[in-house]
Design a protein around this motif. Structure first.
Motif, mmCIF file in Angstrom:
data_model
loop_
_atom_site.group_PDB
_atom_site.id
_atom_site.type_symbol
_atom_site.label_atom_id
_atom_site.label_comp_id
_atom_site.label_asym_id
_atom_site.label_seq_id
_atom_site.Cartn_x
_atom_site.Cartn_y
_atom_site.Cartn_z
ATOM 1 N N ASP A 67 105.206 -117.552 -5.021
ATOM 2 C CA ASP A 67 104.158 -117.673 -6.082
ATOM 3 C C ASP A 67 102.867 -117.177 -5.005
ATOM 4 N N ARG A 68 103.029 -116.370 -3.908
ATOM 5 C CA ARG A 68 101.895 -116.150 -3.195
ATOM 6 C C ARG A 68 101.996 -114.642 -2.978
ATOM 7 N N VAL A 69 100.712 -114.007 -2.829
ATOM 8 C CA VAL A 69 100.558 -112.477 -2.486
ATOM 9 C C VAL A 69 99.977 -112.401 -1.357
ATOM 10 N N LEU A 70 100.018 -111.382 -0.487
ATOM 11 C CA LEU A 70 99.307 -110.916 0.613
ATOM 12 C C LEU A 70 98.222 -110.287 0.399
ATOM 13 N N LEU A 71 96.780 -110.790 0.933
ATOM 14 C CA LEU A 71 95.671 -109.996 0.728
ATOM 15 C C LEU A 71 95.197 -109.706 2.165
ATOM 16 N N GLY A 72 94.144 -108.701 2.216
ATOM 17 C CA GLY A 72 93.433 -108.531 3.544
ATOM 18 C C GLY A 72 92.217 -107.911 2.990
ATOM 19 N N ARG A 73 91.322 -107.887 4.353
ATOM 20 C CA ARG A 73 89.954 -107.114 4.195
ATOM 21 C C ARG A 73 89.893 -106.260 5.428
ATOM 22 N N TRP A 116 97.796 -115.521 2.816
ATOM 23 C CA TRP A 116 98.443 -115.394 1.589
ATOM 24 C C TRP A 116 97.538 -116.233 0.636
ATOM 25 N N VAL A 117 97.608 -115.912 -0.694
ATOM 26 C CA VAL A 117 96.901 -116.683 -1.693
ATOM 27 C C VAL A 117 97.711 -116.856 -2.961
ATOM 28 N N THR A 118 97.839 -117.964 -3.325
ATOM 29 C CA THR A 118 98.804 -118.437 -4.334
ATOM 30 C C THR A 118 98.177 -117.999 -5.738
ATOM 31 N N ARG A 119 99.328 -117.908 -6.712
ATOM 32 C CA ARG A 119 98.659 -117.718 -7.966
ATOM 33 C C ARG A 119 97.783 -118.425 -8.556
ATOM 34 N N ALA A 120 97.723 -119.779 -8.450
ATOM 35 C CA ALA A 120 96.857 -120.595 -8.843
ATOM 36 C C ALA A 120 95.458 -120.049 -8.285
ATOM 37 N N GLU A 121 95.655 -119.998 -7.123
ATOM 38 C CA GLU A 121 94.291 -119.757 -6.291
ATOM 39 C C GLU A 121 93.624 -118.202 -6.845
ATOM 40 N N LEU A 122 94.609 -117.130 -7.006
ATOM 41 C CA LEU A 122 93.958 -116.003 -7.370
ATOM 42 C C LEU A 122 93.259 -115.977 -8.759
ATOM 43 N N LEU A 123 93.844 -116.942 -9.703
ATOM 44 C CA LEU A 123 92.940 -117.132 -10.712
ATOM 45 C C LEU A 123 91.731 -117.467 -10.745
ATOM 46 N N THR A 124 91.511 -118.209 -9.678
ATOM 47 C CA THR A 124 89.929 -118.629 -9.358
ATOM 48 C C THR A 124 89.121 -117.584 -9.075
ATOM 49 N N VAL A 125 90.013 -116.551 -7.987
ATOM 50 C CA VAL A 125 89.244 -115.583 -7.596
ATOM 51 C C VAL A 125 88.891 -114.574 -8.757
ATOM 52 N N PHE A 126 89.828 -114.306 -9.734
ATOM 53 C CA PHE A 126 89.618 -113.372 -10.821
ATOM 54 C C PHE A 126 88.459 -114.227 -11.557
ATOM 55 N N PRO A 176 87.211 -110.630 -5.602
ATOM 56 C CA PRO A 176 88.489 -109.803 -6.222
ATOM 57 C C PRO A 176 88.124 -108.228 -5.652
ATOM 58 N N ALA A 177 89.298 -107.740 -5.656
ATOM 59 C CA ALA A 177 89.342 -106.137 -5.458
ATOM 60 C C ALA A 177 88.466 -105.630 -6.560
ATOM 61 N N ARG A 178 88.015 -104.511 -6.290
ATOM 62 C CA ARG A 178 87.175 -103.747 -7.245
ATOM 63 C C ARG A 178 87.664 -103.395 -8.539
#
Length: 325
Positions: A200-206, A286-296, A305-307
């Motif tokens: 349930d994790r996705v890999l993000l970078g900057r 790594w960002v969990t699905r739940a964490e990504l919800l807070t990002v969005f 979040p990404a543009r």
């Protein structure tokens, strides 16, 4: 992915009518008959509407309109919409009446707006990144095509074979070298962009230089002799040392900044540990699905979040909604 063409710049009903590009007399007649011309200044299209208030639309001018008087090349034929011919023309030689901040023009997202005194009321030249989600699918495809061609002509004025100045041909879709006869065609660079997941994790970078807090999916150019799948695995490993197994295609997006085709893929990670290559990335996590919800939701304390409008945002949004089918 059934929703693949819903991505920004994903396509519309534009008939590119390639055979007409060689019909100079027919295209001249179309221009004389009132075909619409989209004006570009420094790659920024002339649009009506304010993106802060609502939708925007491309302004279509008749050939010979005063706004187009600064053009130094003939209009580029983009195609036909419901039978009507549409062109684009560069007027970058025009000097706006207000001072131009070159640093902002060259920024990641140019916030400046230029208003031509002869343009229709309520219209202005605006950076495409800032309005891409405010255009309908038809105008978005036209704007992306026009900007990509503008970028190509701007950087390919000389023959790559002999170095002589080249000339515009085929209604803007070729450049010919009068010295050696070489033909040159618009360039599109393939780029893989990866939704790499592990459970349930996705890999993000900057990348360095991005706006503060902005994270996105990893991406990189496909190299000569390389498959899409191999490019995904190589880029992810080079940037983060994470190994990827199964790779599946999801969606594509033309990205005219300057001239890329983003190839959106889903990669299944085989390892967890991240080692960032500082030459490629500033950070990765790594960002969990739940964490990504807070990002969005705009509530994450560290990540933006990404543009919106970029394929990274599109893929992450659909992953969150479990709609990658």
């Amino acid at each position: 992915m059934r929703r693949a063409e819903q991505v920004t710049f994903g396509g519309s009903d534009l008939d590119r009518s390639a055979a007409e590009r060689r019909d100079s007399d027919g295209l001249a007649a179309a221009l004389a008959g009132g075909a619409g011309v989209i004006a570009l200044w420094q790659g920024k299209p002339l649009v009506a509407g304010d993106p802060a208030e609502g939708p925007c639309r491309l302004v279509r001018l008749p050939a010979g309109h005063p706004v187009l008087s600064a053009a130094t090349e003939a209009p580029i034929f983009l195609g036909r919409i419901e039978g009507a011919a549409v062109f684009a023309q560069d007027i970058s030689g025009w000097v706006p009446p207000e001072p131009v901040d070159e640093a902002q023009i060259a920024a990641f997202l140019d916030p400046t707006v230029q208003r031509h005194p002869a343009a229709p009321d309520g219209s202005a030249f605006r950076e495409l990144r800032g309005i891409m989600t405010r255009l309908d699918a038809r105008d978005a495809e036209l704007a992306a095509t026009a900007r990509a061609l503008w970028n190509w002509h701007r950087s390919h004025g000389y023959c790559a074979k002999c170095g002589a100045p080249s000339e515009v041909a085929e209604a803007g879709w070729q450049r010919l070298c009068p010295a050696c006869g070489a033909h040159h065609f618009p360039r599109t660079d393939p780029v893989v962009i990866m939704l790499v997941t592990r459970g349930d994790r996705v890999l993000l970078g900057r990348s360095p230089g991005w706006p503060d807090g902005m994270f996105s999916l990893l991406a990189g150019f496909v190299e000569p002799g390389e498959t899409i799948e191999a490019a995904v695995r190589r880029e992810v490993f080079e940037e983060t040392a994470v190994r990827v197994g199964q790779v599946d295609y999801l969606a594509g997006q033309p990205w005219p900044f300057p001239a890329s085709l983003m190839i959106g893929c889903h990669g299944a990670a085989l390892s967890d540990e991240i080692t960032v290559d500082p030459n490629e990335l500033e950070a990765a996590r790594w960002v969990t699905r739940a964490e990504l919800l807070t990002v969005f939701a705009g509530k994450h304390p560290e990540i933006r979040p990404a543009r919106r409008g970029a394929i990274a945002h599109f893929l992450l949004e659909h992953w969150l909604a479990d709609r990658l089918d």
